[in-house]
Design a protein around this motif. Structure first.
Motif, PDB file in Angstrom:
ATOM      1  N   LEU A  57      -8.997 -15.121  -3.715  1.00 21.51           N
ATOM      2  CA  LEU A  57      -7.771 -15.433  -2.530  1.00 21.51           C
ATOM      3  C   LEU A  57      -8.216 -15.557  -1.190  1.00 21.51           C
ATOM      4  CD1 LEU A  57      -5.193 -12.495  -3.638  1.00 21.51           C
ATOM      5  CD2 LEU A  57      -5.083 -14.773  -4.189  1.00 21.51           C
ATOM      6  N   GLU A  58      -9.679 -15.704  -1.262  1.00 21.03           N
ATOM      7  CA  GLU A  58     -10.331 -16.052   0.143  1.00 21.03           C
ATOM      8  C   GLU A  58      -9.799 -17.109   1.101  1.00 21.03           C
ATOM      9  OE1 GLU A  58     -14.448 -16.431  -0.493  1.00 21.03           O
ATOM     10  OE2 GLU A  58     -14.256 -18.441  -1.539  1.00 21.03           O
ATOM     11  N   ASN A  59      -9.357 -18.040   0.454  1.00 15.35           N
ATOM     12  CA  ASN A  59      -8.778 -19.203   1.387  1.00 15.35           C
ATOM     13  C   ASN A  59      -7.336 -18.955   1.747  1.00 15.35           C
ATOM     14  OD1 ASN A  59     -11.266 -20.428   1.076  1.00 15.35           O
ATOM     15  ND2 ASN A  59     -10.523 -21.249  -0.798  1.00 15.35           N
ATOM     16  N   ILE A  60      -6.656 -18.005   1.280  1.00 11.75           N
ATOM     17  CA  ILE A  60      -5.346 -17.735   1.884  1.00 11.75           C
ATOM     18  C   ILE A  60      -5.140 -16.764   3.206  1.00 11.75           C
ATOM     19  CG2 ILE A  60      -3.233 -16.347   1.061  1.00 11.75           C
ATOM     20  CD1 ILE A  60      -4.108 -18.656  -0.887  1.00 11.75           C
ATOM     21  N   HIS A  61      -4.546 -17.112   3.898  1.00 11.19           N
ATOM     22  CA  HIS A  61      -4.551 -16.595   5.478  1.00 11.19           C
ATOM     23  C   HIS A  61      -4.345 -15.220   5.385  1.00 11.19           C
ATOM     24  CE1 HIS A  61      -3.761 -20.880   7.664  1.00 11.19           C
ATOM     25  NE2 HIS A  61      -4.513 -20.925   6.626  1.00 11.19           N
ATOM     26  N   VAL A  62      -3.199 -14.678   4.562  1.00 10.38           N
ATOM     27  CA  VAL A  62      -2.865 -13.128   4.679  1.00 10.38           C
ATOM     28  C   VAL A  62      -2.574 -12.773   3.304  1.00 10.38           C
ATOM     29  CG1 VAL A  62      -0.977 -11.326   5.399  1.00 10.38           C
ATOM     30  CG2 VAL A  62      -1.582 -13.433   6.965  1.00 10.38           C
ATOM     31  N   VAL A  63      -3.245 -11.763   3.135  1.00 11.39           N
ATOM     32  CA  VAL A  63      -3.041 -11.222   1.430  1.00 11.39           C
ATOM     33  C   VAL A  63      -2.555  -9.889   1.682  1.00 11.39           C
ATOM     34  CG1 VAL A  63      -4.340 -10.265  -0.430  1.00 11.39           C
ATOM     35  CG2 VAL A  63      -5.240 -12.705   0.758  1.00 11.39           C
ATOM     36  N   SER A  64      -1.509  -9.556   0.881  1.00  7.82           N
ATOM     37  CA  SER A  64      -0.676  -8.279   1.210  1.00  7.82           C
ATOM     38  C   SER A  64      -0.729  -7.684  -0.255  1.00  7.82           C
ATOM     39  CB  SER A  64       0.436  -8.310   1.511  1.00  7.82           C
ATOM     40  OG  SER A  64       0.791  -9.135   2.733  1.00  7.82           O
ATOM     41  N   LEU A  65      -0.484  -6.254  -0.364  1.00  7.92           N
ATOM     42  CA  LEU A  65      -0.464  -5.541  -1.580  1.00  7.92           C
ATOM     43  C   LEU A  65       0.597  -4.496  -1.321  1.00  7.92           C
ATOM     44  CD1 LEU A  65      -2.198  -2.606  -1.689  1.00  7.92           C
ATOM     45  CD2 LEU A  65      -4.151  -4.261  -1.907  1.00  7.92           C
ATOM     46  N   PHE A  66       1.066  -4.013  -2.559  1.00  4.88           N
ATOM     47  CA  PHE A  66       2.050  -2.832  -2.522  1.00  4.88           C
ATOM     48  C   PHE A  66       1.408  -1.834  -3.342  1.00  4.88           C
ATOM     49  CE2 PHE A  66       4.837  -6.819  -2.935  1.00  4.88           C
ATOM     50  CZ  PHE A  66       5.318  -6.527  -1.584  1.00  4.88           C
ATOM     51  N   CYS A  67       1.431  -0.466  -2.659  1.00  9.09           N
ATOM     52  CA  CYS A  67       0.727   0.767  -3.271  1.00  9.09           C
ATOM     53  C   CYS A  67       1.443   1.903  -3.067  1.00  9.09           C
ATOM     54  CB  CYS A  67      -0.560   0.920  -3.052  1.00  9.09           C
ATOM     55  SG  CYS A  67      -0.994   1.303  -1.409  1.00  9.09           S
ATOM     56  N   GLU A  68       1.271   2.970  -3.980  1.00  2.00           N
ATOM     57  CA  GLU A  68       1.823   4.379  -3.707  1.00  2.00           C
ATOM     58  C   GLU A  68       1.177   4.817  -2.564  1.00  2.00           C
ATOM     59  OE1 GLU A  68       1.807   6.389  -7.203  1.00  2.00           O
ATOM     60  OE2 GLU A  68       2.887   4.818  -8.319  1.00  2.00           O
ATOM     61  N   SER A  69       1.830   5.692  -1.602  1.00  2.00           N
ATOM     62  CA  SER A  69       1.600   6.487  -0.500  1.00  2.00           C
ATOM     63  C   SER A  69       0.050   7.054  -1.009  1.00  2.00           C
ATOM     64  CB  SER A  69       2.133   7.588   0.010  1.00  2.00           C
ATOM     65  OG  SER A  69       2.785   8.218  -0.829  1.00  2.00           O
ATOM     66  N   GLY A  70      -0.349   7.645  -2.173  1.00  2.00           N
ATOM     67  CA  GLY A  70      -1.486   8.561  -2.389  1.00  2.00           C
ATOM     68  C   GLY A  70      -2.558   7.410  -2.828  1.00  2.00           C
ATOM     69  N   LEU A  71      -2.493   5.983  -2.637  1.00  2.00           N
ATOM     70  CA  LEU A  71      -3.436   5.195  -2.809  1.00  2.00           C
ATOM     71  C   LEU A  71      -3.958   4.431  -1.574  1.00  2.00           C
ATOM     72  CD1 LEU A  71      -2.177   3.508  -6.333  1.00  2.00           C
ATOM     73  CD2 LEU A  71      -4.299   5.049  -5.856  1.00  2.00           C
TER      74      LEU A  71
END
Length: 130
Positions: free
Chosen positions: A84-98
């Protein structure tokens, strides 16, 4: 990536019991995916959904429990991030413990609130009302 093996990984992780093989196959056809294998066994996975330029988000990142604490999760995150290196913003969802784990890979928490609307729940209710 074989959908049956991904379904087995989901089952092992206790995720998405409602996902069918056909649904998983369709999802894989429209996602960027990275898998980690031990011979012919899928032991780790991550996928990303993207518009191809401005935004992408990483989902379904998981490693089988007996393969954790070996750097495999970090390797998967690094590889999907590289995809995804050419994508302006990369997001992710995770549990608080991660949060600490993902911070070590360069991701930062935001103050944004993530909101979801599930059409599955509405469909389930509609089906039960009939």
């Amino acid at each position: 990536m074989p959908s049956a093996q991904l379904k087995q990984l989901y089952d092992h992780l206790g995720w998405w019991p409602e996902r069918t093989l056909a649904d998983i196959e369709s999802m894989l056809g429209s996602s960027i995916a990275v898998g980690a294998w031990d011979e012919d066994r899928l032991v780790g996975f991550a996928r990303a959904v993207s518009d191809g330029l401005f935004r992408a988000y990483i989902e379904d990142m998981g490693v089988q429990e007996d393969y954790r604490k070996r750097g495999l999760g970090r390797e998967i995150v690094d590889r999907i991030t590289a995809e995804l290196e050419n994508i302006h913003v990369v997001s992710l969802f995770c549990e608080s413990g991660l949060v600490d784990f993902y911070q070590q890979t360069g991701y930062k928490p935001t103050r944004q609130v993530v909101m979801h609307k599930s059409h599955e729940a509405e469909g389930d209710r509609r089906g039960k009302e009939r």
